[in-house]
Motif scaffolding. Sequence first.
Motif, PDB file in Angstrom:
ATOM      1  N   THR A 170     127.581  81.285 -57.859  1.00  0.00           N
ATOM      2  CA  THR A 170     128.524  80.766 -58.054  1.00  0.00           C
ATOM      3  C   THR A 170     128.463  80.512 -58.920  1.00  0.00           C
ATOM      4  O   THR A 170     129.559  80.927 -59.980  1.00  0.00           O
ATOM      5  CB  THR A 170     129.756  80.317 -57.158  1.00  0.00           C
ATOM      6  N   ARG A 171     127.361  80.066 -59.682  1.00  0.00           N
ATOM      7  CA  ARG A 171     127.434  79.641 -61.193  1.00  0.00           C
ATOM      8  C   ARG A 171     125.531  80.082 -61.472  1.00  0.00           C
ATOM      9  O   ARG A 171     124.966  80.008 -60.904  1.00  0.00           O
ATOM     10  CB  ARG A 171     127.458  78.261 -61.437  1.00  0.00           C
ATOM     11  N   LEU A 172     125.830  80.197 -63.353  1.00  0.00           N
ATOM     12  CA  LEU A 172     124.560  80.087 -63.880  1.00  0.00           C
ATOM     13  C   LEU A 172     123.988  79.073 -64.087  1.00  0.00           C
ATOM     14  O   LEU A 172     124.776  77.631 -64.053  1.00  0.00           O
ATOM     15  CB  LEU A 172     124.575  80.917 -65.599  1.00  0.00           C
ATOM     16  N   LEU A 181     120.644  77.815 -69.674  1.00  0.00           N
ATOM     17  CA  LEU A 181     120.520  79.051 -70.424  1.00  0.00           C
ATOM     18  C   LEU A 181     120.636  80.376 -69.696  1.00  0.00           C
ATOM     19  O   LEU A 181     120.492  81.345 -70.641  1.00  0.00           O
ATOM     20  CB  LEU A 181     119.071  78.950 -70.586  1.00  0.00           C
ATOM     21  N   GLN A 182     120.704  80.559 -68.989  1.00  0.00           N
ATOM     22  CA  GLN A 182     120.488  81.932 -68.183  1.00  0.00           C
ATOM     23  C   GLN A 182     121.560  82.586 -68.937  1.00  0.00           C
ATOM     24  O   GLN A 182     121.494  83.676 -69.141  1.00  0.00           O
ATOM     25  CB  GLN A 182     121.186  82.125 -66.468  1.00  0.00           C
ATOM     26  N   GLU A 183     123.309  82.169 -68.992  1.00  0.00           N
ATOM     27  CA  GLU A 183     123.911  82.725 -69.946  1.00  0.00           C
ATOM     28  C   GLU A 183     123.579  83.839 -71.238  1.00  0.00           C
ATOM     29  O   GLU A 183     123.157  84.811 -71.882  1.00  0.00           O
ATOM     30  CB  GLU A 183     125.601  82.452 -70.044  1.00  0.00           C
ATOM     31  N   LEU A 226     111.253  78.170 -69.409  1.00  0.00           N
ATOM     32  CA  LEU A 226     112.438  77.339 -68.613  1.00  0.00           C
ATOM     33  C   LEU A 226     111.224  76.890 -66.962  1.00  0.00           C
ATOM     34  O   LEU A 226     110.018  77.741 -66.855  1.00  0.00           O
ATOM     35  CB  LEU A 226     112.933  78.685 -67.490  1.00  0.00           C
ATOM     36  N   PRO A 227     111.289  75.773 -66.525  1.00  0.00           N
ATOM     37  CA  PRO A 227     110.271  75.626 -65.834  1.00  0.00           C
ATOM     38  C   PRO A 227     110.019  76.676 -64.779  1.00  0.00           C
ATOM     39  O   PRO A 227     110.940  77.392 -64.318  1.00  0.00           O
ATOM     40  CB  PRO A 227     110.519  74.343 -65.397  1.00  0.00           C
ATOM     41  N   THR A 228     108.914  76.652 -63.856  1.00  0.00           N
ATOM     42  CA  THR A 228     108.908  77.462 -62.463  1.00  0.00           C
ATOM     43  C   THR A 228     110.326  76.844 -61.654  1.00  0.00           C
ATOM     44  O   THR A 228     110.659  75.850 -61.806  1.00  0.00           O
ATOM     45  CB  THR A 228     107.489  77.136 -61.619  1.00  0.00           C
ATOM     46  N   GLY A 229     110.945  78.257 -61.170  1.00  0.00           N
ATOM     47  CA  GLY A 229     111.895  77.616 -59.985  1.00  0.00           C
ATOM     48  C   GLY A 229     113.414  77.373 -61.518  1.00  0.00           C
ATOM     49  O   GLY A 229     114.503  77.161 -60.580  1.00  0.00           O
ATOM     50  N   GLY A 230     113.536  77.506 -62.443  1.00  0.00           N
ATOM     51  CA  GLY A 230     114.114  77.379 -63.571  1.00  0.00           C
ATOM     52  C   GLY A 230     115.530  78.711 -63.094  1.00  0.00           C
ATOM     53  O   GLY A 230     116.654  78.983 -63.804  1.00  0.00           O
ATOM     54  N   GLY A 231     114.821  79.590 -62.692  1.00  0.00           N
ATOM     55  CA  GLY A 231     115.748  81.182 -62.593  1.00  0.00           C
ATOM     56  C   GLY A 231     115.433  82.249 -63.467  1.00  0.00           C
ATOM     57  O   GLY A 231     116.481  82.543 -64.280  1.00  0.00           O
ATOM     58  N   LYS A 232     114.399  82.287 -64.139  1.00  0.00           N
ATOM     59  CA  LYS A 232     113.812  83.238 -64.808  1.00  0.00           C
ATOM     60  C   LYS A 232     114.408  84.368 -64.812  1.00  0.00           C
ATOM     61  O   LYS A 232     114.836  85.270 -65.639  1.00  0.00           O
ATOM     62  CB  LYS A 232     112.820  83.652 -65.498  1.00  0.00           C
ATOM     63  N   SER A 233     113.809  85.221 -63.471  1.00  0.00           N
ATOM     64  CA  SER A 233     113.983  86.764 -62.763  1.00  0.00           C
ATOM     65  C   SER A 233     115.873  87.186 -63.667  1.00  0.00           C
ATOM     66  O   SER A 233     115.686  87.708 -63.617  1.00  0.00           O
ATOM     67  CB  SER A 233     113.877  86.895 -61.303  1.00  0.00           C
ATOM     68  N   LEU A 234     116.409  85.739 -62.658  1.00  0.00           N
ATOM     69  CA  LEU A 234     118.112  86.566 -63.193  1.00  0.00           C
ATOM     70  C   LEU A 234     118.184  87.077 -64.453  1.00  0.00           C
ATOM     71  O   LEU A 234     119.642  87.711 -64.698  1.00  0.00           O
ATOM     72  CB  LEU A 234     119.000  86.140 -62.636  1.00  0.00           C
ATOM     73  N   CYS A 235     118.240  86.479 -65.491  1.00  0.00           N
ATOM     74  CA  CYS A 235     118.199  87.408 -67.009  1.00  0.00           C
ATOM     75  C   CYS A 235     117.755  88.109 -67.161  1.00  0.00           C
ATOM     76  O   CYS A 235     118.341  88.687 -67.871  1.00  0.00           O
ATOM     77  CB  CYS A 235     117.305  85.797 -68.117  1.00  0.00           C
ATOM     78  N   GLY A 273     109.103  73.323 -54.305  1.00  0.00           N
ATOM     79  CA  GLY A 273     110.405  73.247 -54.661  1.00  0.00           C
ATOM     80  C   GLY A 273     111.515  73.878 -55.371  1.00  0.00           C
ATOM     81  O   GLY A 273     112.502  74.695 -55.766  1.00  0.00           O
ATOM     82  N   ARG A 274     111.117  75.525 -55.874  1.00  0.00           N
ATOM     83  CA  ARG A 274     111.423  76.355 -56.147  1.00  0.00           C
ATOM     84  C   ARG A 274     112.634  76.596 -55.751  1.00  0.00           C
ATOM     85  O   ARG A 274     113.227  77.256 -56.528  1.00  0.00           O
ATOM     86  CB  ARG A 274     110.047  77.852 -56.294  1.00  0.00           C
ATOM     87  N   ASP A 275     113.181  76.540 -54.235  1.00  0.00           N
ATOM     88  CA  ASP A 275     114.429  76.460 -53.789  1.00  0.00           C
ATOM     89  C   ASP A 275     115.580  75.721 -54.615  1.00  0.00           C
ATOM     90  O   ASP A 275     116.678  75.454 -54.119  1.00  0.00           O
ATOM     91  CB  ASP A 275     114.059  77.348 -52.293  1.00  0.00           C
TER      92      ASP A 275
END
Length: 628
Positions: free
Chosen positions: A34-36, A39-41, A57-66, A338-340
């Motif tokens: 429900t949130r970004l 930096l993702q946006e 972004l650090p590992t687990g930071g959510g780069k793929s979604l970008c 803890g990437r999740d």
Amino acid sequence: MAERTVEPRTVTVCPTRTRLDDILAAVKQYWGFTRLRPLQETAIQAEVDGRDSLVVLPTGGGKSLCYQVPPLITDRTDVVVSPLISLMKDQVDGLRACGYPAAALHSGMTPDDRRQTHNDILAGSCRLIFVAPERLMAPGFLSLLSRIDVRAFAIDEAHCISHWGHDFRPEYRRLAELKQHFPQASLHGYTATATERVRSDIVEQLGLSDPALLVGRFDRPNLVYRVVPRVDVRQQVHEVIERHRDEAAIVYCISRRDTESMSAFLQRKGVRADHYHAGLDADQRRRTQEAFSNEDLDVVVATVAFGMGIDRSNVRSVIHAAMPKSIEHYQQETGRAGRDGLEAECVLFYSAADVMKWTSLLTKSAEEAGRGEDVIQPQLVLLEHLRAYCQPFHCRHRRLVEYFGQSYEASDCKACDVCLDECENIEDATATAQKILSCVARTEQMFGAKHIADVLAGSDTDMIRKWGHQDLSTHGLMTGTPRKRLVNLVNQLVDQGLLTRTTDGFHTLKLNAASWEVMRGDRKVRMQLPPEKTTGTSRRDKTADRGWIGVDRELFESLRALRRDIAHQRHVPPFVIFSDATLRDMARRKPTSPDSFLAIHGVGEKKLADFGDTFMACIKAHGRPSAE
Ligand code: ADP
């Protein structure tokens, strides 16, 4: 180049063409978020607008979604360059499970699969194509892409293009030609590597033009860092693993032999562990990695060779049985925990002997390669930074963040052994140091740490008898302190420069000017109490349980077993079905209707359709739903 460093939890609203609402709608529909994240946006917006970018972004930071969102909202086909087949496969499996049309092209596919994928690409029904750099730059593939008017290339693990990175891959260098082949397309580098030198190298090598440089916060607040004096490393490692029983852990050792003996020890203790190093054949390495990914294996004991392909998101502890050789390596390796986004623990078992071991390894390998001081010196500086990090006087989160050139605002991280007040100092450290130093003096500065420990412990060994050390006044001066703890105390003195160890291979202890200051009482000493048992359960209460608040653990385990069964049936890793964060949310809120199931973190429309009934049946069978 415009650099932006965004504070955690900042939401940047950018009044450009794509509205935040459109992005959020896609993210909810496919991923159930429900949130970004920070930096993702901005990163998504850059790709949509066709502006080159480098996202750190650090590992687990959510780069793929970008790079996954832009082709969805522009209805085009983008390309992702990925260095490993296993990474591509997991990403494509994960995306398809969300209903996202993605495909990979790699050497492991059958000719039929490859033909089908080509057709899908040409028909425009793929939003993302994953490919390795070698295949991407092959003439046939370039001409395929020119027929579908590709507008954006995302280069994952972009640090592989840099000589200065830790995973340099010569094939990445050819990506510089992309700009010539596709002048209309934008390029986007993604990496977790924080050093400035690697970042500028990526920009230069890829030929990025006026890129948006988006650098996130390197701190990982969900990781608890601990540095514990090493006393009995196998027992100590086992204790940490026991704290996270049946959950994923990675144990890093320096040598291949150590990985094998540690893994054998853990197996004897009933842990589902195996070892991994570059000396094993490729097939065995792949099998171990797959078993870990599929949750058939809980613990991998490895050298640094176990790296980039690991994307199991629920690794609950990363343990260093010895010190790695730089903070960069440490950050990279602990980044796998803890990437999740759930809490995870990183424990480094430290002894000053590691510094000695690395110094001699680095010197030897530089000499063998015919290289001199100019190569060794910078590596020793990196080692020294990590040695300083291991001292128990500074917040570990702050140290790491500041090392990478960012500021750390909080005064207490509440997530490292120093801030949690776990580092115990020896009360009479100066007197203890004096006893050790005088033992070194009495034995004529001719012995190493183990013999000094034997003398202080009052042992009866051949060496002691041979040299008549049973008659010294220091013999038995510290009876009652176990020998391994004594060795650790000696090492602490070496670490603080209060005692010198020779580097001639004999590791003889010598007194120096600082030793004499301590012995004369002109200098006070601080020493950490080496643990008798490494940890108490109280530590678990303080940190590890935070993410479990309100979760029905029994139900979580049932859901986890169900996830594993479904994953096995579908031949995908369990985290592709649902993350641990999603299962905990389910076991907390116990949804029993489609609407409430869709409100669970990480449940999008496709997953509701595919798995909703099965998981809700499990929740119902377990007992009363929560009053939501
Ligand atoms: P990275 O590639 O930077 O290491 P990933 O892209 O693998 O990180 O993301 C790490 C985890 O965070 C994944 O499980 C992903 O689904 C999750 N994630 C990414 N973006 C969000 C978000 N906006 N909200 C919630 N979870 C997210």
